[in-house]
Write an enzyme that holds these catalytic residues in place. Structure first.
Site, mmCIF file in Angstrom:
data_model
loop_
_atom_site.group_PDB
_atom_site.id
_atom_site.type_symbol
_atom_site.label_atom_id
_atom_site.label_comp_id
_atom_site.label_asym_id
_atom_site.label_seq_id
_atom_site.Cartn_x
_atom_site.Cartn_y
_atom_site.Cartn_z
ATOM 1 N N GLY A 40 0.863 -1.268 -0.118
ATOM 2 C CA GLY A 40 0.104 -0.059 -0.137
ATOM 3 C C GLY A 40 0.785 1.251 -0.028
ATOM 4 O O GLY A 40 0.370 2.451 -0.476
ATOM 5 N N GLY A 257 8.451 19.280 0.868
ATOM 6 C CA GLY A 257 8.413 18.692 -0.235
ATOM 7 C C GLY A 257 8.978 17.149 -0.149
ATOM 8 O O GLY A 257 9.372 16.766 0.975
ATOM 9 N N ASP A 297 5.935 8.899 -7.797
ATOM 10 C CA ASP A 297 6.804 9.569 -7.402
ATOM 11 C C ASP A 297 8.394 9.579 -7.608
ATOM 12 O O ASP A 297 8.901 10.606 -8.044
ATOM 13 C CB ASP A 297 6.728 9.649 -5.561
ATOM 14 C CG ASP A 297 5.567 10.199 -5.214
ATOM 15 O OD1 ASP A 297 4.665 10.407 -5.939
ATOM 16 O OD2 ASP A 297 5.320 9.944 -3.900
ATOM 17 N N HIS A 430 -30.305 20.175 -9.056
ATOM 18 C CA HIS A 430 -30.571 21.185 -8.286
ATOM 19 C C HIS A 430 -31.194 20.510 -6.964
ATOM 20 O O HIS A 430 -32.215 19.865 -6.960
ATOM 21 C CB HIS A 430 -31.572 22.417 -8.620
ATOM 22 C CG HIS A 430 -31.860 23.334 -7.612
ATOM 23 N ND1 HIS A 430 -30.816 24.208 -7.291
ATOM 24 C CD2 HIS A 430 -32.760 23.743 -6.744
ATOM 25 C CE1 HIS A 430 -31.578 25.184 -6.573
ATOM 26 N NE2 HIS A 430 -32.675 24.607 -6.151
#
Lengths: 451, 286
Positions: A40, A257, A297, A430
């Site tokens: 995971g 970061g 990443d 709506h």
């Protein structure tokens, strides 16, 4: 050392790795995965999922705290932060078990231990019980990323913590300094502030969530300030040390970061090309070494789980001999789950103008949305950046309730190459928050009804 | 035909005919990239032309030359340009004596760009289009779109095909400007260095085969444009005058017109004006 052969070995089982493994197995490949933590990856165990559980706690607490607004008197409410963390762990465990189940279902072999590439097609796994050698036709690197720090600042995960420490921390903090006002910093600031911590957020760039549209940053700064979160932008952090300084707090969270996790993988020896620390890949996710792929990443920004998953599918299909459609990186939604939520896709207004495009802007505030008023969540707006000549949806920037769900109308629209015309001819139910998407698009062509 | 809404809009604006395209989107759907590539095709595709290996002559009776991308594009587009567009043609003879004289005088001036016969024709056409907007027009299905500016496509012959770069706002440009700009376009066309936006958006085209000693010919209209002028060589021919027979310079120009946009008389009046401008060439300078 035992040797086993597979069609594909995936190193890392985060959202990129596990999706690639499953897709490859679906296409008939024999697949092994290598994981030194739990299946995971950061997403399920320490990132996206547990933080969303914590943010939900913060939201529930927020509702309890303002129950009076709804005419509900609550007395004796107590917020137990350790219980919130425990709940987040239960959620993460459940999702990680889900990955293990999917591996079994797709007959994917999981090897526990640290993987190292000894050739472009062989991975050695140093596990608890010894070393195994896995050979494959293709290897996918999906090792993800780790939090970065500032020069000279060591993350000890006690006083100076990263997101790893923040998500594990079980004590209710009295005060915290958050360095970095990107998605990670802002989300933790939200949780800790709701649980009563005095939060100071520092950002080197001139505004919070600096990659988002200017107006979104400004709105978020207003919303957070109202919640007593102190924001200092355009500041440089000199040093982080015990004792006194310009700012003091119980804990400092470094959220500046993340860096690619390539240490000890053996990429140097194979001559894999890196670019700014990330593995360089082709549109089919292949590295500079034939047969070796990288996704998620480790393969570069944007560092987002959904981008990793999509890349995992591309890599798996390429390896299985299919002809996958490469990712359109301009069409990856970006989401931040603070309150109010932020979601965006495509170009910001400033970037579109820099590119010399003739654009029109449509904006619709949630204060004018019946559903948002009924919910009592009226902070924020939907902003549509459209091309003047063609009506192309150049970018959409949402801050407000359920922004991260509303954005997909525009993600689908952009994928189908819809223009503003198709959005405005789509009948929106709506009352819904999505009506704001319709109205903002109408506003972009000067036809908004409700504002 | 399946095409994305954005692809349709860009195609309409760039004058790309979607029926000519092969979609690369899911299920063969035409997407934005296909249209943008098509708008750029002649130049972009030409860069990738592979020259077939030379075969030994005399061995076979014939050989099949693989279509270059440009030849394939021309082969695909021309039937769709000719068949659905009802063409008619009007031809006129232009006395080029004074224009020739003027050109020689202009070219004798120091520090001025060299003016070609085609530059004179471009200038005359641009001015005439302003007088006859109905010729500077395009058939749009349910309307005729009349353009206010003259963007003139100038066909440039290449070894393996042709390409039509666009001289924008020709009506607002002097002879010298037209000369400099059209030479630059032609040179870059041959070097395959034209940008996409220089290949689309013409409102009228000119094709000149004068340099090949062609007397006259008729050209195929380049949709969605409404007309094209085919220009032959300036020839020295016997001319009947009051005093007898003299030698004069003459040029034959043939206008191909889309009958859906205009009728014979409109085309003829336009051509008459082009003729007058070239025969009284000082008009090209004012």
């Amino acid at each position: 050392m035992a040797t086993q052969s597979f069609d594909l070995v995936v190193v890392g089982t985060g959202p990129g790795g596990y999706v690639a493994a499953i897709r490859a197995a679906q296409l008939g490949l024999s697949v092994a995965t290598v994981e030194d933590d739990r299946p995971g990856g950061v997403c399920l165990n320490w990132g996206c999922i547990p933080t969303k559980a914590l943010l939900r706690n913060a939201e529930v607490l927020h509702l309890v705290n303002r129950a009076e607004d709804f005419g509900i008197r609550v007395s004796g409410a107590e917020a137990d932060y350790a219980a919130a963390v425990k709940r987040s762990r239960t959620v993460a465990d459940r999702m990680a078990k889900g990955v293990e189940f999917l591996f079994r279902k797709n007959k994917i072999t999981l090897f526990s231990g640290r993987g190292r590439l000894v050739s472009p097609t062989a991975v050695e796994v140093a596990g608890a019980t010894g070393t195994e050698r896995l050979e494959a036709r293709a290897v996918i690197i999906a090792t993800g990323s780790t939090p970065k720090s500032l020069p000279g600042v060591t993350i000890d995960e006690v006083k100076v913590i990263s997101s790893n420490g923040a998500v594990r921390n079980e004590t209710r903090l009295r005060s915290i300094i958050v360095i970095g006002a990107g998605a990670v910093g802002v989300e933790f600031a939200d949780v800790f502030a709701e649980y009563g911590a005095e939060v100071t957020m520092l950002e080197a760039l001139p505004r919070v969530v600096p990659i988002e549209d200017d107006e979104v940053s400004a709105q978020l700064a207003r919303s957070l300030s109202r919640r007593k979160i102190a924001i200092k932008t355009g500041v440089k952090v000199g040093a982080v040390k015990p004792g006194s300084g310009d700012l003091t707090a119980e804990v400092v969270l470094m959220a500046v970061g993340r860096a690619a996790r390539t240490d000890g993988l053996g990429l140097d020896a194979l001559g894999v090309t890196l670019e700014r620390g990330f593995v360089k890949v082709s549109p089919r996710m292949e590295t500079s070494v034939k047969g070796l792929y990288a996704i998620g990443d480790v393969a570069g920004p944007p560092l987002l789980a959904h981008k990793a998953m999509a890349e995992g599918v591309v890599a798996a299909e390429a390896i299985a001999g299919r002809d996958p459609r490469p990712l359109d990186y301009l069409n990856v939604p970006s989401c931040t789950y603070c309150r109010p939520q932020i979601a965006s896709i495509g170009l910001t207004e400033a970037r579109a103008r820099q590119n010399g495009r003739e654009i029109s802007i449509g904006k619709f505030p949630f204060t004018a949305s019946g559903k948002a008023v009924a919910l009592g969540e009226t902070d924020g707006f939907v902003k549509v950046v459209a091309d003047k000549a063609t009506g192309e949806i150049v970018g959409v920037h949402i801050i407000g309730p359920e922004a991260t769900e509303i954005i997909h109308e525009f993600a689908v629209g952009r994928t189908l190459e819809a223009t503003v015309e198709e959005i405005v001819h789509t009948i929106h139910a709506h009352p819904t928050l999505s009506e704001a998407a319709l109205e903002a698009t109408l506003a972009a062509i000067g036809q908004a009804i409700h504002i | 035909m399946k095409a994305s809404p954005l692809a349709r809009k860009i195609a309409a604006q760039a004058g790309v005919d979607l029926r000519l395209l092969q979609g690369s989107g899911p299920g063969g759907r035409i997407i934005r990239r296909d249209v943008e590539t098509a708008a750029a095709t002649p130049g972009a595709a030409a860069a990738a032309v592979a020259i077939p290996a030379t075969r030994q002559p005399g061995v076979d009776e014939y050989e099949d030359m693989a279509l270059t991308p440009m030849r394939a594009a021309i082969a695909r587009r021309m039937p769709l340009a000719k068949a659905p567009v009802p063409h008619f043609y009007v031809t006129s003879e232009v006395a080029m004596d004074r224009a020739w004289q003027l050109r020689e005088e202009l070219n004798a001036l120091e520090g001025q760009p060299r003016i070609s016969v085609n530059d004179l024709v471009v200038r005359a056409v641009a001015l005439a289009l302003m007088q006859h907007p109905g010729v500077n027009a395009s058939f749009q299905g349910d309307a005729v779109r009349v353009y206010h500016r003259a963007h003139v496509g100038i066909a440039v012959a290449l070894d393996d095909g042709l390409i039509t770069p666009v001289l924008r706002d020709a009506q607002a440009k002097s002879l010298a400007e037209i000369a400099v700009e059209s030479r630059d376009l032609a040179e870059r066309a041959r070097a395959r260095k034209l940008r996409v936006n220089e290949l689309s958006g013409a409102t009228f085209s000119i094709s000149n085969l004068g340099m090949f000693d062609v007397t006259e010919f008729s050209a195929i209209i380049n949709p969605p444009e409404g007309a094209i002028l085919a220009v032959g060589a300036v020839r020295r021919v016997p001319v009947v005058t009051d005093a007898g027979v003299d030698v004069g310079r003459r040029l034959l120009a043939t206008l191909s017109c889309d009958h859906r946009v205009m009728d014979g008389a409109m085309g003829a009046r336009f051509l008459q004006d082009v003729k007058r401008l070239l025969e009284e060439p000082l008009r090209l300078l004012v």
